[in-house]
Design a protein around this motif. Sequence first.
Motif, PDB file in Angstrom:
ATOM      1  N   THR B 209       0.856  -1.178   0.000  1.00  0.00           N
ATOM      2  CA  THR B 209       0.000   0.000   0.000  1.00  0.00           C
ATOM      3  C   THR B 209       0.896   1.234   0.000  1.00  0.00           C
ATOM      4  O   THR B 209       1.690   1.423   0.937  1.00  0.00           O
ATOM      5  N   ALA B 210       0.766   2.024  -1.060  1.00  0.00           N
ATOM      6  CA  ALA B 210       1.563   3.251  -1.173  1.00  0.00           C
ATOM      7  C   ALA B 210       0.602   4.422  -1.254  1.00  0.00           C
ATOM      8  O   ALA B 210      -0.117   4.580  -2.247  1.00  0.00           O
ATOM      9  N   THR B 211       0.584   5.206  -0.198  1.00  0.00           N
ATOM     10  CA  THR B 211      -0.342   6.338  -0.184  1.00  0.00           C
ATOM     11  C   THR B 211       0.291   7.526   0.537  1.00  0.00           C
ATOM     12  O   THR B 211       1.158   7.348   1.403  1.00  0.00           O
ATOM     13  N   ASN B 212      -0.130   8.714   0.126  1.00  0.00           N
ATOM     14  CA  ASN B 212       0.376   9.956   0.739  1.00  0.00           C
ATOM     15  C   ASN B 212       1.870  10.150   0.581  1.00  0.00           C
ATOM     16  O   ASN B 212       2.505  10.855   1.363  1.00  0.00           O
ATOM     17  N   ASN B 213       2.456   9.516  -0.406  1.00  0.00           N
ATOM     18  CA  ASN B 213       3.818   9.881  -0.794  1.00  0.00           C
ATOM     19  C   ASN B 213       3.713  10.947  -1.889  1.00  0.00           C
ATOM     20  O   ASN B 213       2.610  11.310  -2.313  1.00  0.00           O
ATOM     21  N   THR B 214       4.874  11.425  -2.377  1.00  0.00           N
ATOM     22  CA  THR B 214       4.845  12.296  -3.562  1.00  0.00           C
ATOM     23  C   THR B 214       4.580  11.442  -4.799  1.00  0.00           C
ATOM     24  O   THR B 214       3.781  11.803  -5.661  1.00  0.00           O
ATOM     25  N   GLY B 215       5.276  10.304  -4.885  1.00  0.00           N
ATOM     26  CA  GLY B 215       5.059   9.305  -5.923  1.00  0.00           C
ATOM     27  C   GLY B 215       4.972   7.946  -5.258  1.00  0.00           C
ATOM     28  O   GLY B 215       5.715   7.664  -4.324  1.00  0.00           O
ATOM     29  N   GLY B 216       4.068   7.080  -5.735  1.00  0.00           N
ATOM     30  CA  GLY B 216       3.831   5.818  -5.045  1.00  0.00           C
ATOM     31  C   GLY B 216       4.935   4.799  -5.278  1.00  0.00           C
ATOM     32  O   GLY B 216       5.635   4.398  -4.350  1.00  0.00           O
ATOM     33  N   ILE B 217       5.083   4.354  -6.533  1.00  0.00           N
ATOM     34  CA  ILE B 217       6.061   3.319  -6.860  1.00  0.00           C
ATOM     35  C   ILE B 217       6.838   3.760  -8.099  1.00  0.00           C
ATOM     36  O   ILE B 217       6.230   4.152  -9.100  1.00  0.00           O
ATOM     37  N   LEU B 218       8.168   3.716  -8.020  1.00  0.00           N
ATOM     38  CA  LEU B 218       9.017   4.133  -9.131  1.00  0.00           C
ATOM     39  C   LEU B 218       9.870   2.952  -9.600  1.00  0.00           C
ATOM     40  O   LEU B 218      10.422   2.221  -8.774  1.00  0.00           O
ATOM     41  N   VAL B 219       9.978   2.810 -10.910  1.00  0.00           N
ATOM     42  CA  VAL B 219      10.913   1.830 -11.484  1.00  0.00           C
ATOM     43  C   VAL B 219      11.844   2.630 -12.392  1.00  0.00           C
ATOM     44  O   VAL B 219      11.430   3.109 -13.454  1.00  0.00           O
ATOM     45  N   PHE B 220      13.086   2.811 -11.936  1.00  0.00           N
ATOM     46  CA  PHE B 220      14.013   3.738 -12.592  1.00  0.00           C
ATOM     47  C   PHE B 220      15.301   3.023 -13.009  1.00  0.00           C
ATOM     48  O   PHE B 220      15.797   2.152 -12.286  1.00  0.00           O
ATOM     49  N   ASN B 221      15.852   3.462 -14.122  1.00  0.00           N
ATOM     50  CA  ASN B 221      17.244   3.158 -14.455  1.00  0.00           C
ATOM     51  C   ASN B 221      17.984   4.472 -14.613  1.00  0.00           C
ATOM     52  O   ASN B 221      17.547   5.341 -15.373  1.00  0.00           O
ATOM     53  N   LEU B 222      19.100   4.614 -13.911  1.00  0.00           N
ATOM     54  CA  LEU B 222      19.887   5.848 -13.958  1.00  0.00           C
ATOM     55  C   LEU B 222      21.272   5.570 -14.533  1.00  0.00           C
ATOM     56  O   LEU B 222      21.785   4.452 -14.411  1.00  0.00           O
ATOM     57  N   PRO B 223      21.886   6.586 -15.114  1.00  0.00           N
ATOM     58  CA  PRO B 223      23.204   6.395 -15.734  1.00  0.00           C
ATOM     59  C   PRO B 223      24.354   6.488 -14.728  1.00  0.00           C
ATOM     60  O   PRO B 223      24.168   6.953 -13.609  1.00  0.00           O
ATOM     61  N   GLY B 224      25.524   6.054 -15.172  1.00  0.00           N
ATOM     62  CA  GLY B 224      26.754   6.319 -14.422  1.00  0.00           C
ATOM     63  C   GLY B 224      26.976   5.408 -13.235  1.00  0.00           C
ATOM     64  O   GLY B 224      27.785   5.706 -12.370  1.00  0.00           O
ATOM     65  N   LEU B 225      26.258   4.288 -13.155  1.00  0.00           N
ATOM     66  CA  LEU B 225      26.416   3.392 -12.018  1.00  0.00           C
ATOM     67  C   LEU B 225      27.049   2.083 -12.453  1.00  0.00           C
ATOM     68  O   LEU B 225      27.070   1.737 -13.623  1.00  0.00           O
ATOM     69  N   GLN B 226      27.562   1.337 -11.457  1.00  0.00           N
ATOM     70  CA  GLN B 226      28.232   0.080 -11.784  1.00  0.00           C
ATOM     71  C   GLN B 226      27.269  -0.928 -12.376  1.00  0.00           C
ATOM     72  O   GLN B 226      27.616  -1.687 -13.264  1.00  0.00           O
ATOM     73  N   VAL B 227      26.047  -0.982 -11.809  1.00  0.00           N
ATOM     74  CA  VAL B 227      25.034  -1.893 -12.326  1.00  0.00           C
ATOM     75  C   VAL B 227      24.051  -1.037 -13.123  1.00  0.00           C
ATOM     76  O   VAL B 227      23.323  -0.228 -12.567  1.00  0.00           O
ATOM     77  N   GLU B 228      24.080  -1.212 -14.431  1.00  0.00           N
ATOM     78  CA  GLU B 228      23.234  -0.387 -15.288  1.00  0.00           C
ATOM     79  C   GLU B 228      22.135  -1.238 -15.899  1.00  0.00           C
ATOM     80  O   GLU B 228      22.192  -2.465 -15.895  1.00  0.00           O
ATOM     81  N   ASN B 229      21.140  -0.553 -16.458  1.00  0.00           N
ATOM     82  CA  ASN B 229      20.141  -1.205 -17.299  1.00  0.00           C
ATOM     83  C   ASN B 229      19.443  -2.363 -16.595  1.00  0.00           C
ATOM     84  O   ASN B 229      19.401  -3.487 -17.090  1.00  0.00           O
ATOM     85  N   GLY B 230      18.909  -2.089 -15.422  1.00  0.00           N
ATOM     86  CA  GLY B 230      18.092  -3.072 -14.721  1.00  0.00           C
ATOM     87  C   GLY B 230      16.921  -3.504 -15.591  1.00  0.00           C
ATOM     88  O   GLY B 230      16.511  -2.799 -16.509  1.00  0.00           O
ATOM     89  N   ALA B 231      16.374  -4.689 -15.288  1.00  0.00           N
ATOM     90  CA  ALA B 231      15.283  -5.212 -16.113  1.00  0.00           C
ATOM     91  C   ALA B 231      14.475  -6.233 -15.326  1.00  0.00           C
ATOM     92  O   ALA B 231      14.915  -6.722 -14.280  1.00  0.00           O
ATOM     93  N   ILE B 232      13.315  -6.541 -15.875  1.00  0.00           N
ATOM     94  CA  ILE B 232      12.428  -7.584 -15.355  1.00  0.00           C
ATOM     95  C   ILE B 232      11.886  -7.194 -13.969  1.00  0.00           C
ATOM     96  O   ILE B 232      12.331  -7.696 -12.926  1.00  0.00           O
ATOM     97  N   THR B 233      10.955  -6.286 -13.980  1.00  0.00           N
ATOM     98  CA  THR B 233      10.291  -5.851 -12.756  1.00  0.00           C
ATOM     99  C   THR B 233       8.788  -6.057 -12.917  1.00  0.00           C
ATOM    100  O   THR B 233       8.209  -5.603 -13.905  1.00  0.00           O
ATOM    101  N   ARG B 234       8.179  -6.724 -11.956  1.00  0.00           N
ATOM    102  CA  ARG B 234       6.727  -6.866 -11.955  1.00  0.00           C
ATOM    103  C   ARG B 234       6.152  -6.063 -10.792  1.00  0.00           C
ATOM    104  O   ARG B 234       6.610  -6.199  -9.648  1.00  0.00           O
ATOM    105  N   VAL B 235       5.153  -5.239 -11.086  1.00  0.00           N
ATOM    106  CA  VAL B 235       4.482  -4.441 -10.058  1.00  0.00           C
ATOM    107  C   VAL B 235       3.015  -4.836 -10.122  1.00  0.00           C
ATOM    108  O   VAL B 235       2.334  -4.508 -11.103  1.00  0.00           O
ATOM    109  N   PHE B 236       2.519  -5.550  -9.121  1.00  0.00           N
ATOM    110  CA  PHE B 236       1.154  -6.067  -9.236  1.00  0.00           C
ATOM    111  C   PHE B 236       0.435  -6.124  -7.886  1.00  0.00           C
ATOM    112  O   PHE B 236       1.057  -6.210  -6.830  1.00  0.00           O
ATOM    113  N   ALA B 237      -0.882  -6.019  -7.975  1.00  0.00           N
ATOM    114  CA  ALA B 237      -1.770  -6.146  -6.806  1.00  0.00           C
ATOM    115  C   ALA B 237      -1.432  -5.153  -5.699  1.00  0.00           C
ATOM    116  O   ALA B 237      -1.573  -5.456  -4.512  1.00  0.00           O
TER     117      ALA B 237
END
Lengths: 339, 419
Positions: B209-237
């Motif tokens: 349950t995500a409520t009263n945040n600025t944003g509820g759920i974020l799935v982000f990939n950012l540059p310049g990090l050792q582990v890049e290009n994350g993948a395979i995320t399921r957001v459900f129920a």
Amino acid sequence: MKRALLLLALAACGDNDACTLDGAMCKKLSYYGLFDDIATQQPAAGVTAYDLETPLFSDYTTKHRFLVLPAGVTATWSDRDALDLPVGSVLVKTFGYLADRRDPYSHETKIETRLLIHGSAGWHGASFVYDGDGSDATLAEAGTTVPSTWIHDDGTPRDNDYIVPNENQCKNCHAEHDDVLTPLGPKARHLNLGAQLQGLIDHGQLAGAPPAAEWPKDPNAIDPTTGTLDQRARAFLDINCGHCHNPTGQARTSGLYLDAFETDVAKLGTCKPPVATGRGSGGLSFDIVPGNPDASIMIYRVSSTEPSIKMPELGRNLVYDEGVQLLRDWIAAMPGTCN
Amino acid sequence: MRTVGLTIFLLGGCSSSPDPCAGVTGACVGVPEGSSPEAVQQALLDVQAGGTVAFGAGTFELTTGLSLDIDDVTLQGAGMESTILSFANQTDGAQGLYVTAQHGFTMHDLAVEDTKGDGVKLLGTTKVRISKSRVEWTKGANETNGSYGLYPVQCADVLLDGNVVKGASDSGVYIGQSDMIEVKNNQVSLNVAGIEIENSTHADVHDNTATNNTGGILVFNLPGLQVENGAITRVFANQVFDNNTENFAPEGNIVGLVPTGTGIAILAAHQVEIFNNNIHDHKSINLGIISYETTMIPLPNPGNYDEYPTAISIHDNMFAGTSDMPTGPLGALLISALGEIQATGPYIVPDIGWDGVMDPARMAANGGMYAATDRICISNNGDADFINLAWPLSDATKPSLDASQVACSLAALPEVVIQ
């Protein structure tokens, strides 16, 4: 004093207190027999004092450093990392405050002595906090806080709740690569000061060194006569930041690398947006904005004393004014912009 | 005699406050109520690998960060409302608890409050189990709060189950550069980002349950990090609603860009499946999908970073509510885009927005369009409406409300199985 160094190997300290080179630390610093006189830091035979050209800043404490090599063995040269000190080696560092920093002969109040011991399973460390009269120090695995006062370089009275780290926190800095505890100070480039390295070679304690002309050498970060602004800033970042901020260090997840060997200016922070910086960003967009120290997150963080903002995260309560000025000058002199 | 007396005294103490280790199997170090900060840290040094540190009920006032570097340790308390590690008077340490054990960390029934920096950070740990715990900044949403609540980074095999995280000035639950992750049954509120999955692979985020945040759920990939290009995320129920708390992240942080009133946001992520969620009542947008380009943050050294979202599947969600007050630069972009479609307001932001930025290399390699497996697909979301912003604005390609361009479906992603 041979007694003491033998004790390390024989795994027997006094006072019902079993401590070994590999296992439990002794409860008292004196059991290690490292000093002929703890109060004056007079080292025992076989204990060699050394110094670094540019030291890590530790809240304006003075430091006394010593190296113990087991008899008959030698350390091995490394161009990049700490000298390879064999099993049985001990590194000793005592922190204290001079009563008056303008007078190097004023009374020095010792706070702690840290030991880094090379046991058969690797390096481990702990700190000993000085007892009231300074004649001995007691193991402080969980760390503590020591209120301290002194007269500063400018003659003003200063104070600090000096923080003795807990045993785990050794690793927060000393796990320079791959979560393995290692010494940080005794690297050739830091030790290349006066006749120190030659002394180790002459005493048969260091092997594998190339000709002296090829030895790397740090400048003294805050002495402009010893190197260019860039050399001095990089030496400062190397010893104050590079043990975490390198590709295999504890701050590897940030993507900001400040060790001596980084050559990519973006990884060194130029126009690099922050990642998991949180409050550390200070509302700024880039780690370094060339020509603009006030717009650079690096300056914001080294100028802060807030636990969630300050860099380094550990071992610094106070702002290192001279170091901040060096980094400000370095960034101010950089050409270019971020947009 | 003195020793005997002391023993009796200690036994007396035990009878009035139960032994925290009672009922624990295996080696255990008890930390009873009233223990000093040094005693708490000492317990984290004394515990054996595979052992337990058991805290009694009570509030433990700590002044410096705690750290743990021993494998397979369990930290347990008497309940997230009963055992509180309070860092309100913290003067040192960038975290409340910093875990550097390489294998195994379990925490349950504990609360960590008011840390100056992050709540609980774990670096490089394989097998993380945090359940029924709470990380909270008790002043509510406040920019002086620490950044991350539960913060595993470069970890693997991570389960966060049934926790409460409130008040983080960046992300309540933040998973960075990690692999094999399950985030379930958590309640996140009053954070800038409720849950953020960043540069990570194989993540299941469900039944939160995500409520009263600025944003509820974020799935982000950012540059310049050792582990890049994350993948395979399921957001459900998940229940994602009313995330309208004004963005209080310090500027310069990527989450500072999240418009106040965002349900779910996807930034440059790959293979993301969002389904069976209830997403409603966000004043900026219920669900947004953007490339890194649209953040307008320079990309000085892209390396292998892939800045385009690909293989995004949004299906079978329930959307509701009216988004008519989008905020921040990205909110302004939404209004401008609507302005290119309709001459006058009111401007009501559709449930789902996509910046429409596509990878020229992928398109060139496939005859001018994305391969079916790379597409953004939106299907079976009831009466949810859609906008393609066709960023950048003010050029020949106009924004569009036509959902037929994303009417497709992708193969279901695999489940994350945590043993």
